[in-house]
Design an enzyme around this catalytic site. Structure first.
Site, PDB file in Angstrom:
ATOM      1  N   GLU A  37      23.213  12.738 -20.467  1.00 51.65           N
ATOM      2  CA  GLU A  37      22.891  12.329 -19.107  1.00 51.65           C
ATOM      3  C   GLU A  37      23.677  11.105 -18.663  1.00 51.65           C
ATOM      4  OE1 GLU A  37      18.742  11.483 -18.270  1.00 51.65           O
ATOM      5  OE2 GLU A  37      19.149  11.578 -16.133  1.00 51.65           O
ATOM      6  N   ASP A  91      19.261  14.241 -23.479  1.00 54.80           N
ATOM      7  CA  ASP A  91      18.698  13.338 -22.467  1.00 54.80           C
ATOM      8  C   ASP A  91      18.033  12.192 -23.231  1.00 54.80           C
ATOM      9  OD1 ASP A  91      17.443  12.014 -20.426  1.00 54.80           O
ATOM     10  OD2 ASP A  91      16.786  13.835 -19.397  1.00 54.80           O
ATOM     11  N   ILE A 129      16.419   9.496 -22.265  1.00 56.99           N
ATOM     12  CA  ILE A 129      15.037   9.269 -21.796  1.00 56.99           C
ATOM     13  C   ILE A 129      14.812  10.221 -20.630  1.00 56.99           C
ATOM     14  CG2 ILE A 129      13.285   7.667 -20.933  1.00 56.99           C
ATOM     15  CD1 ILE A 129      14.926   5.325 -21.976  1.00 56.99           C
ATOM     16  N   ASP A 130      14.018  11.242 -20.876  1.00 52.54           N
ATOM     17  CA  ASP A 130      13.632  12.142 -19.785  1.00 52.54           C
ATOM     18  C   ASP A 130      12.276  11.653 -19.281  1.00 52.54           C
ATOM     19  OD1 ASP A 130      13.649  14.339 -18.040  1.00 52.54           O
ATOM     20  OD2 ASP A 130      12.311  15.401 -19.403  1.00 52.54           O
ATOM     21  N   THR A 177      12.540   8.644 -17.051  1.00 57.61           N
ATOM     22  CA  THR A 177      12.929   7.226 -17.022  1.00 57.61           C
ATOM     23  C   THR A 177      12.029   6.411 -16.095  1.00 57.61           C
ATOM     24  OG1 THR A 177      15.198   7.849 -17.498  1.00 57.61           O
ATOM     25  CG2 THR A 177      14.881   5.648 -16.664  1.00 57.61           C
ATOM     26  N   ASP A 232      17.731  17.965 -18.777  1.00 55.42           N
ATOM     27  CA  ASP A 232      16.289  17.847 -18.514  1.00 55.42           C
ATOM     28  C   ASP A 232      15.511  18.978 -19.177  1.00 55.42           C
ATOM     29  OD1 ASP A 232      16.501  15.619 -16.712  1.00 55.42           O
ATOM     30  OD2 ASP A 232      17.024  16.989 -15.080  1.00 55.42           O
TER      31      ASP A 232
HETATM   32  C1  IPD Z   1      13.695  13.623 -14.399  1.00 53.44           C
HETATM   33  C2  IPD Z   1      12.344  14.070 -14.924  1.00 53.44           C
HETATM   34  C3  IPD Z   1      11.452  14.478 -13.786  1.00 53.44           C
HETATM   35  C4  IPD Z   1      12.057  15.555 -12.947  1.00 53.44           C
HETATM   36  C5  IPD Z   1      13.415  15.124 -12.437  1.00 53.44           C
HETATM   37  C6  IPD Z   1      14.313  14.748 -13.607  1.00 53.44           C
HETATM   38  P1  IPD Z   1      15.086  11.784 -15.774  1.00 53.44           P
HETATM   39  O1  IPD Z   1      14.556  13.297 -15.474  1.00 53.44           O
HETATM   40  O2  IPD Z   1      12.495  15.151 -15.807  1.00 53.44           O
HETATM   41  O3  IPD Z   1      10.209  14.963 -14.229  1.00 53.44           O
HETATM   42  O4  IPD Z   1      11.226  15.831 -11.859  1.00 53.44           O
HETATM   43  O5  IPD Z   1      13.974  16.213 -11.738  1.00 53.44           O
HETATM   44  O6  IPD Z   1      15.567  14.331 -13.124  1.00 53.44           O
HETATM   45  O7  IPD Z   1      15.863  11.370 -14.568  1.00 53.44           O
HETATM   46  O8  IPD Z   1      13.894  10.949 -15.982  1.00 53.44           O
HETATM   47  O9  IPD Z   1      15.927  11.956 -16.986  1.00 53.44           O
END
Ligand code: IPD
Length: 267
Positions: free
Chosen positions: A62, A78, A80-81, A83, A210
């Site tokens: 990412e 990823d 930190i999914d 964040t 993600d």
């Molecule tokens: C996000 C999370 C979130 C989702 C967003 C993603 P990130 O990832 O997974 O739940 O709704 O579409 O982008 O930005 O925290 O790696």
């Protein structure tokens, strides 16, 4: 799968330990799409460990440029999914690590293995054709409840145009299900569907990192994961639900305008 699980745990321990001092260092697709120094540090750890353990594989992460490889396998990570949850001190964030073959386009790739290490120290992992596990316990979902009793997860894009379209869709879907959850981490959402703590999940505009690992955990647990036409899930739309309710959920989403709520998948 073992490498994915080991590295997700190592990076997970790093980000959990560093949470109290996390600071926003940059933004990406919009001013609310934040990056902390811990996202960058965790991706660095994942990349250096993969370079040691799988030097011929490619890496797509990412937070930095893709690294090419020669083996045909790409690691999709990823660091930190979730964040935003991480930064605010909320639950539901994870490190997601997957290995795919066939390139990095989710509409054509094959996900081979994946692991999601959640903030509570939960480890979900899966290997294609071999099953999915939560903390070592095999996951197996069978039928889900009818759509009217479905607890449905979703998420929202960081760009205003996407959110406006997603809001219109969710307004039409909400009266037709038990309730909606927006927990804030797509990989965790998918793993919760795999273990039955949510019944189903959909989201538009996810990036490959993600959902790569979480989608495999869900599908290996018996959940159907696909796009609007029943083909592979992709960055346009991912729908995850028990087979018994998948078509009905897709039809409701389609009637709500989910087929093409915006012109091209958001960056
Ligand atoms: C996000 C999370 C979130 C989702 C967003 C993603 P990130 O990832 O997974 O739940 O709704 O579409 O982008 O930005 O925290 O790696």
């Amino acid at each position: 799968m073992d490498i994915a699980a080991t590295l997700a745990r190592e990076a997970g321990e790093l980000v959990i330990e560093g949470r109290a001092r996390a600071e926003v260092t940059s933004t990406k697709s919009s001013p609310i799409d934040i990056v902390t120094q811990m996202d960058v540090a965790a991706e660095g750890l994942l990349r250096s460990r993969l370079a040691q353990l799988r030097p011929d594989d490619a890496i797509m992460g990412e937070e930095s440029e893709d690294t090419s490889g020669t083996s045909g396998v790409t690691w999709v990570v990823d660091p930190i999914d979730g964040t935003v949850n991480y930064f605010y001190g909320l639950p539901h964030f994870a490190v997601s690590v997957a290995a795919v073959e066939g390139g990095t386009d989710p509409s054509t790739w094959r996900i081979l293995a994946g692991a999601v290490y959640g903030d509570s120290g939960t480890e979900w992992k899966a290997a294609v054709g071999h099953g999915a596990w939560r903390n070592g316990q095999r996951l197996q979902r069978s039928e889900g409840p009818p759509l009217s009793a479905t607890l449905l997860g979703t998420g929202f894009n960081y760009r205003a145009e996407g959110r406006a379209a997603q809001g219109k869709i969710v307004a039409q879907v909400l009266p037709q299900v038990r309730d909606i959850r927006r927990l804030g981490s797509a990989s965790v959402d998918l793993c919760l569907v795999a273990e039955g703590k949510m019944d189903a999940y959909y989201e538009h505009g996810l990036r490959p990192w993600d959902f790569a690992a979480g989608a495999l955990v869900a599908s290996e647990a018996g959940i159907r994961v696909g796009g609007i036409d029943g083909g592979p899930a992709d960055s346009h739309l991912l729908i995850a639900a028990a087979e018994s309710v998948w078509d009905e959920l897709r039809d409701v989403l389609e009637a709500a305008g989910a087929r093409r709520p915006w012109e091209s998948p958001p960056a």
